[in-house]
Design a protein around this motif. Structure first.
Motif, short mmCIF file in Angstrom:
data_model
loop_
_atom_site.label_atom_id
_atom_site.label_comp_id
_atom_site.label_asym_id
_atom_site.label_seq_id
_atom_site.Cartn_x
_atom_site.Cartn_y
_atom_site.Cartn_z
N GLU A 64 0.83 -1.20 0.00
CA GLU A 64 0.00 0.00 0.00
C GLU A 64 0.87 1.26 0.00
O GLU A 64 0.55 2.24 -0.67
N LYS A 65 2.02 1.20 0.74
CA LYS A 65 2.91 2.35 0.82
C LYS A 65 3.48 2.65 -0.58
O LYS A 65 3.59 3.81 -1.01
N HIS A 66 3.83 1.57 -1.27
CA HIS A 66 4.39 1.70 -2.62
C HIS A 66 3.35 2.37 -3.54
O HIS A 66 3.68 3.27 -4.32
N ILE A 67 2.08 1.95 -3.41
CA ILE A 67 1.01 2.52 -4.24
C ILE A 67 0.81 4.00 -3.91
O ILE A 67 0.67 4.84 -4.81
N ILE A 68 0.85 4.32 -2.59
CA ILE A 68 0.68 5.73 -2.19
C ILE A 68 1.80 6.59 -2.79
O ILE A 68 1.56 7.69 -3.29
N ASN A 69 3.02 6.06 -2.77
CA ASN A 69 4.14 6.80 -3.38
C ASN A 69 3.91 7.02 -4.86
O ASN A 69 4.17 8.09 -5.40
N LEU A 70 3.42 5.95 -5.51
CA LEU A 70 3.16 6.06 -6.95
C LEU A 70 2.06 7.07 -7.24
O LEU A 70 2.15 7.83 -8.20
N ILE A 71 1.03 7.09 -6.37
CA ILE A 71 -0.08 8.05 -6.56
C ILE A 71 0.46 9.48 -6.47
O ILE A 71 0.12 10.35 -7.28
N GLU A 72 1.34 9.71 -5.50
CA GLU A 72 1.93 11.05 -5.35
C GLU A 72 2.70 11.45 -6.60
O GLU A 72 2.59 12.55 -7.11
N LYS A 73 3.48 10.48 -7.08
CA LYS A 73 4.27 10.72 -8.29
C LYS A 73 3.34 10.98 -9.48
O LYS A 73 3.62 11.81 -10.34
N TYR A 74 2.22 10.24 -9.49
CA TYR A 74 1.24 10.34 -10.58
C TYR A 74 0.68 11.76 -10.65
O TYR A 74 0.62 12.38 -11.71
N TYR A 75 0.29 12.29 -9.49
CA TYR A 75 -0.28 13.64 -9.48
C TYR A 75 0.77 14.72 -9.77
O TYR A 75 0.41 15.83 -10.17
N ALA A 76 2.02 14.37 -9.59
CA ALA A 76 3.09 15.33 -9.94
C ALA A 76 3.44 15.23 -11.42
O ALA A 76 4.28 15.96 -11.92
N GLY A 77 2.78 14.30 -12.10
CA GLY A 77 3.02 14.13 -13.55
C GLY A 77 4.35 13.45 -13.83
O GLY A 77 4.93 13.63 -14.90
N ALA B 217 5.69 15.40 -25.56
CA ALA B 217 6.37 16.68 -25.78
C ALA B 217 6.77 16.83 -27.25
O ALA B 217 6.59 17.89 -27.86
N GLU B 218 7.29 15.76 -27.82
CA GLU B 218 7.68 15.81 -29.25
C GLU B 218 6.46 16.00 -30.14
O GLU B 218 6.46 16.78 -31.08
N MET B 219 5.41 15.24 -29.81
CA MET B 219 4.21 15.30 -30.64
C MET B 219 3.59 16.70 -30.64
O MET B 219 3.21 17.22 -31.68
N LEU B 220 3.53 17.29 -29.44
CA LEU B 220 2.86 18.60 -29.33
C LEU B 220 3.84 19.77 -29.43
O LEU B 220 3.47 20.92 -29.21
N GLU B 221 5.08 19.44 -29.74
CA GLU B 221 6.14 20.44 -29.88
C GLU B 221 6.23 21.34 -28.64
O GLU B 221 6.11 22.56 -28.70
N MET B 222 6.38 20.68 -27.51
CA MET B 222 6.51 21.38 -26.22
C MET B 222 7.76 20.87 -25.51
O MET B 222 8.30 19.83 -25.89
N LYS B 223 8.14 21.57 -24.43
CA LYS B 223 9.26 21.07 -23.62
C LYS B 223 8.72 19.97 -22.70
O LYS B 223 7.56 20.04 -22.28
N VAL B 224 9.60 19.01 -22.38
CA VAL B 224 9.20 17.90 -21.50
C VAL B 224 8.67 18.44 -20.17
O VAL B 224 7.64 18.00 -19.66
N ASN B 225 9.38 19.44 -19.66
CA ASN B 225 8.99 20.02 -18.38
C ASN B 225 7.58 20.64 -18.45
O ASN B 225 6.78 20.50 -17.52
N THR B 226 7.28 21.29 -19.57
CA THR B 226 5.95 21.91 -19.74
C THR B 226 4.87 20.83 -19.74
O THR B 226 3.81 21.00 -19.13
N VAL B 227 5.15 19.72 -20.43
CA VAL B 227 4.17 18.63 -20.47
C VAL B 227 3.94 18.10 -19.06
O VAL B 227 2.81 17.88 -18.64
N GLU B 228 5.03 17.92 -18.31
CA GLU B 228 4.92 17.41 -16.94
C GLU B 228 4.05 18.31 -16.09
O GLU B 228 3.16 17.86 -15.38
N VAL B 229 4.29 19.63 -16.22
CA VAL B 229 3.53 20.60 -15.41
C VAL B 229 2.04 20.54 -15.79
O VAL B 229 1.16 20.48 -14.95
N LYS B 230 1.79 20.51 -17.11
CA LYS B 230 0.39 20.51 -17.56
C LYS B 230 -0.31 19.20 -17.18
O LYS B 230 -1.48 19.19 -16.83
N LEU B 231 0.44 18.11 -17.27
CA LEU B 231 -0.12 16.81 -16.90
C LEU B 231 -0.47 16.79 -15.42
O LEU B 231 -1.54 16.33 -15.01
#
Lengths: 253, 163
Positions: free
Chosen positions: A2-15, B136-150
């Motif tokens: 569960e801890k691993h999943i919570i970490n992944l969820i955090e990472k997920y929301y950070a993109g 990022a390549e597809m939408l011609e953006m920076k990787v960082n910008t995609v991460e932020v928008k995502l």
């Protein structure tokens, strides 16, 4: 786990999760059992997974492949050929018009009225051919051009009416269907048109198209619309606005 | 590009493009029209396709613009979206199953409310599984910008859902 999943969820929301890590999340949230506190996240991950299974219909895929199938005439060039053909047809139309107008000059030995009638028939027939051809085009904008042409026909030509009715019932594009309804209003004196508009309502899934059909029908005085409208009112999935509009029409009968 | 190669691309790309169009427009027939227009446009560019490394990138870019045009012309309605998406899980509790369907609709609705670029990025990452670098390549953006928008898209979705 569960801890691993919570970490992944955090990472997920950070993109910052990788597609592989996201697969792990999807796999976790696809489990049958209750996920406790994490249950609230389930819908988000299930949504991605549910969409991944959406596919185009086999019929659509077959149509696409057929469209781009002939070695020398894929649809793109088929379209160009058709467009060229349409330009040629338009040219021929002008030539015939000019030729026949020339023959209706005061020096001509035949009656000008006969010649004019022949000219009108020729022009009408060529225009109908062009309308039918445009309706076969894949682009909705081309099919709307066909509707406009049909609309401008001076006489209720059976073939043009037929293609417009067909477009209302079969065309996948809402705008083409709406334009066809408006065009058919020009032929409102023809009983088949009234009948076709009435029976088309139940074929439609778009409330906008249904209301446009009802607007057209409202203009006709015939009593035969009443039973069909009453039948429509019984449909459970009928849009509220459509229902309201039908009731208005029924009151006015 | 010859017709055989083009057909192979159609076979490969139809489903992902259709999913994108349906996701953006909601109606199957409209999605099909948009996908068909995309292939027509690519075919019309067939003589200059060699300058594009990835045909899928080009196809998604064309389709995205077509979807934006179509969405501008009519007001999109959440009622148009597919209601019977397969639940990708077989929950034991029927009650939870119903609840989850409702939550799924809420996610759908929330996703439509996101800004334009976030919607596209969310789809390409979450549904099609492209990496951030690829998006990022597809939408011609920076990787960082995609991460932020995502990140904004995902958090935005969460925020709407928690209301």
């Amino acid at each position: 786990m569960e801890k691993h999943i919570i970490n992944l969820i955090e990472k997920y929301y950070a993109g910052q999760t990788s597609p592989e890590e996201e697969s792990q999340l999807i796999q976790f949230f696809s489990k049958e059992e209750d996920l406790g506190n994490l249950e609230e996240y389930r819908a988000e991950f299930i949504q991605s997974d549910s969409w991944q299974t959406v596919e185009a219909s086999e019929d659509f895929k077959a149509r696409l492949l057929q469209q781009f199938s002939e070695p020398q005439k894929p649809k793109g060039s088929h379209l160009i050929i058709n467009r060229n053909w349409l330009s040629i047809a338009a040219g021929v139309l002008l030539l015939i018009t000019g030729f026949l107008l020339g023959r209706t000059s005061p020096n001509s030995s035949t009656s000008p009225n006969d010649e004019l009638l022949a000219l009108q028939t020729e022009v009408q027939s060529l225009r109908t051919m062009m309308i039918v051809s445009l309706f076969e085009q894949p682009r909705a904008s081309d099919r709307i051009k066909a509707v406009r042409m049909a609309e401008s026909l001076e006489n209720p030509v059976e073939e043009a009416i037929g293609v417009l009715i067909n477009a209302i019932n079969e065309d996948p594009n809402t705008n083409v269907r709406l334009a066809s309804i408006k065009a058919l209003s020009a032929f409102r004196g023809v009983p088949e048109v009234q009948k076709a508009l009435l029976s088309a309502i139940s074929n439609q899934d778009s409330p906008i198209v249904q209301i446009e059909l009802l607007r057209s029908i409202k203009k006709y005085n015939g009593q035969e619309k009443e039973p069909i409208l009453l039948e429509l009112l019984d449909q459970n999935d009928l849009d509220e606005q459509v229902k309201e509009y039908i009731q208005q029409i029924l009151k006015s009968i | 590009m010859n017709i055989q190669l083009f057909q192979q691309q159609i076979t490969r790309l139809t489903d992902p493009l259709f999913r994108f169009a349906l996701w953006r427009l909601g109606r199957r027939e409209e999605a099909e029209d948009a996908v068909q227009d995309t292939f027509l446009r690519i075919w019309e560019m067939r003589d200059s396709l060699s300058k594009y490394d990835r045909l899928d990138y080009l196809a998604f870019r064309i389709l995205r613009n077509l979807c934006i045009d179509r969405a501008r012309k009519r007001k999109l309605d959440i009622k148009d979206w597919p209601k019977n998406l397969d639940l990708a899980t077989d929950l034991q509790s029927p009650h939870r199953k119903i609840e989850l369907r409702e939550e799924l609709m809420a996610v759908e609705k929330a996703a439509r409310a996101l800004p334009e670029q976030q919607k596209t990025i969310l789809f390409l990452r979450n549904i099609e599984g492209y990496s951030t670098k690829e998006v990022a390549e597809m939408l011609e953006m920076k990787v960082n910008t995609v991460e932020v928008k995502l990140s904004r898209a995902r958090k935005g979705l969460r925020k709407i859902l928690k209301r």
